[in-house]
Design a protein around this motif. Structure first.
Motif, PDB file in Angstrom:
ATOM      1  N   VAL A  50       0.832  -1.202   0.000  1.00 56.13           N
ATOM      2  CA  VAL A  50       0.000   0.000   0.000  1.00 56.13           C
ATOM      3  C   VAL A  50       0.867   1.253   0.000  1.00 56.13           C
ATOM      4  O   VAL A  50       0.608   2.207  -0.756  1.00 56.13           O
ATOM      5  CB  VAL A  50      -0.950  -0.003   1.215  1.00 56.13           C
ATOM      6  CG1 VAL A  50      -1.746   1.291   1.280  1.00 56.13           C
ATOM      7  CG2 VAL A  50      -1.890  -1.205   1.152  1.00 56.13           C
ATOM      8  N   GLY A  51       1.917   1.247   0.837  1.00 58.47           N
ATOM      9  CA  GLY A  51       2.798   2.415   0.896  1.00 58.47           C
ATOM     10  C   GLY A  51       3.544   2.642  -0.399  1.00 58.47           C
ATOM     11  O   GLY A  51       3.734   3.789  -0.831  1.00 58.47           O
ATOM     12  N   GLY A  52       3.982   1.561  -1.041  1.00 59.61           N
ATOM     13  CA  GLY A  52       4.696   1.701  -2.306  1.00 59.61           C
ATOM     14  C   GLY A  52       3.829   2.286  -3.397  1.00 59.61           C
ATOM     15  O   GLY A  52       4.268   3.157  -4.166  1.00 59.61           O
ATOM     16  N   VAL A  53       2.596   1.842  -3.475  1.00 65.75           N
ATOM     17  CA  VAL A  53       1.681   2.376  -4.485  1.00 65.75           C
ATOM     18  C   VAL A  53       1.354   3.837  -4.191  1.00 65.75           C
ATOM     19  O   VAL A  53       1.342   4.682  -5.099  1.00 65.75           O
ATOM     20  CB  VAL A  53       0.394   1.531  -4.536  1.00 65.75           C
ATOM     21  CG1 VAL A  53      -0.638   2.182  -5.447  1.00 65.75           C
ATOM     22  CG2 VAL A  53       0.699   0.115  -5.022  1.00 65.75           C
ATOM     23  N   ALA A  54       1.116   4.158  -2.926  1.00 70.79           N
ATOM     24  CA  ALA A  54       0.740   5.524  -2.564  1.00 70.79           C
ATOM     25  C   ALA A  54       1.890   6.510  -2.751  1.00 70.79           C
ATOM     26  O   ALA A  54       1.665   7.668  -3.108  1.00 70.79           O
ATOM     27  CB  ALA A  54       0.260   5.552  -1.112  1.00 70.79           C
ATOM     28  N   ALA A  55       3.118   6.044  -2.501  1.00 73.81           N
ATOM     29  CA  ALA A  55       4.267   6.956  -2.534  1.00 73.81           C
ATOM     30  C   ALA A  55       5.106   6.822  -3.797  1.00 73.81           C
ATOM     31  O   ALA A  55       6.206   7.374  -3.861  1.00 73.81           O
ATOM     32  CB  ALA A  55       5.155   6.704  -1.307  1.00 73.81           C
ATOM     33  N   ALA A  56       4.626   6.100  -4.795  1.00 77.86           N
ATOM     34  CA  ALA A  56       5.421   5.842  -5.999  1.00 77.86           C
ATOM     35  C   ALA A  56       5.902   7.132  -6.662  1.00 77.86           C
ATOM     36  O   ALA A  56       7.071   7.258  -7.046  1.00 77.86           O
ATOM     37  CB  ALA A  56       4.616   5.007  -6.982  1.00 77.86           C
ATOM     38  N   ASP A  57       5.019   8.096  -6.802  1.00 79.05           N
ATOM     39  CA  ASP A  57       5.392   9.348  -7.465  1.00 79.05           C
ATOM     40  C   ASP A  57       6.384  10.152  -6.635  1.00 79.05           C
ATOM     41  O   ASP A  57       7.306  10.780  -7.177  1.00 79.05           O
ATOM     42  CB  ASP A  57       4.143  10.192  -7.741  1.00 79.05           C
ATOM     43  CG  ASP A  57       3.215   9.532  -8.741  1.00 79.05           C
ATOM     44  OD1 ASP A  57       3.699   8.716  -9.555  1.00 79.05           O
ATOM     45  OD2 ASP A  57       1.999   9.813  -8.698  1.00 79.05           O
TER      46      ASP A  57
END
Length: 257
Positions: A50-57
């Motif tokens: 979840v954190g990786g998807v949310a913070a990808a940008d």
């Protein structure tokens, strides 16, 4: 005419398969009752996903595919590493310290039976992980390549064998406290630089080294299967090599106490 009953004792151990299944069930129940192992098995992978998807940008993750499609296979690989390596190593290390492994050594269960039992328990936990993480990833928009699941299952099985044998290798040769420190340190190093969650080519000059690590082979194999729908033969051979090395070393060096 009465028929006599034969009440003479018939001692003997159960079959190896029955012993392994009993050991696997016990190990599975112990994992589910341990909060720290559940943290490694489910909570941390979910947070990474979840954190990786949310913070990808924000962190500069730039892939030629949707972020969730790249991260989800890697997080499944991370879950395997969490359970098969770190949890197995720590649990076994403290079982040796408290004398549980020594008592198992007096039973008919052989060393390879112990390895198979722990691997069976790990597979049961991994099935739970796949269901939970797959559901979370689907809610985030993950659409894996359906034709790649057979290859993904093979890679997961090989990764499980490799990491379980390596975890037992550490637990069977080091003291419990040293095993705890070593297992957590290796886990963090592989999470950060082992190409398990993100592709090996994201590591620049270290890419070739990362791809030869068991974490890199597992991560790359899962991405090849669930993104491209193919079996990466190179990753399979690398995981087979680590499995053979780990199992052989464990069989030769594992001590019951």
């Amino acid at each position: 005419m009465t028929r006599s009953l034969d009440l003479s004792p018939a001692p003997g151990s159960a079959s190896l398969a029955a012993q392994v299944m009993a050991q696997a069930r016990m190990e599975f129940r112990l994992i589910l009752r341990n909060g720290e192992q559940l943290l490694l098995a489910l909570v941390i992978p979910v947070i990474v996903l979840v954190g990786g998807v949310a913070a990808a940008d924000r962190v500069g993750l730039d892939f030629d595919r949707p972020v969730i499609d790249v991260l989800a296979p890697g997080v499944l690989a991370l879950a395997v590493m969490s359970t098969a390596f770190t949890s197995v190593a720590i649990a076994t290390g403290f079982e040796r310290r408290y004398g549980l492994i020594k008592r198992l050594g007096t039973s008919p269960l052989p060393r390879h039976g112990l390895l198979l039992g722990k691997a069976g328990a790990v597979l049961l936990v991994e099935l739970l992980q796949i269901l939970v993480l797959g559901a979370v990833a689907a809610l985030l928009g993950w659409e894996p390549e359906a034709s790649g699941w057979p290859a993904a299952v093979l890679v997961l099985l090989l990764g499980t064998t490799a990491f379980t044998s390596l975890g037992l290798l550490i637990a069977g040769t080091l003291r419990a406290e040293a095993t705890l420190a070593a297992a957590n340190l290796v886990y963090l190093l592989l999470l950060a630089g082992g190409a398990v969650v993100v592709p090996a080519d994201s590591y620049g000059a270290f890419a070739d080294v990362a791809a030869w690590l068991p974490s890199g082979a597992l991560g790359e194999g899962m991405r090849a299967a669930l993104i491209d729908g193919r079996l990466d033969g190179g990753c399979v051979l690398i995981l087979l090599g680590w499995s053979v090395v780990g199992a052989t070393a464990t069989a030769r060096t594992f001590t019951w106490e």
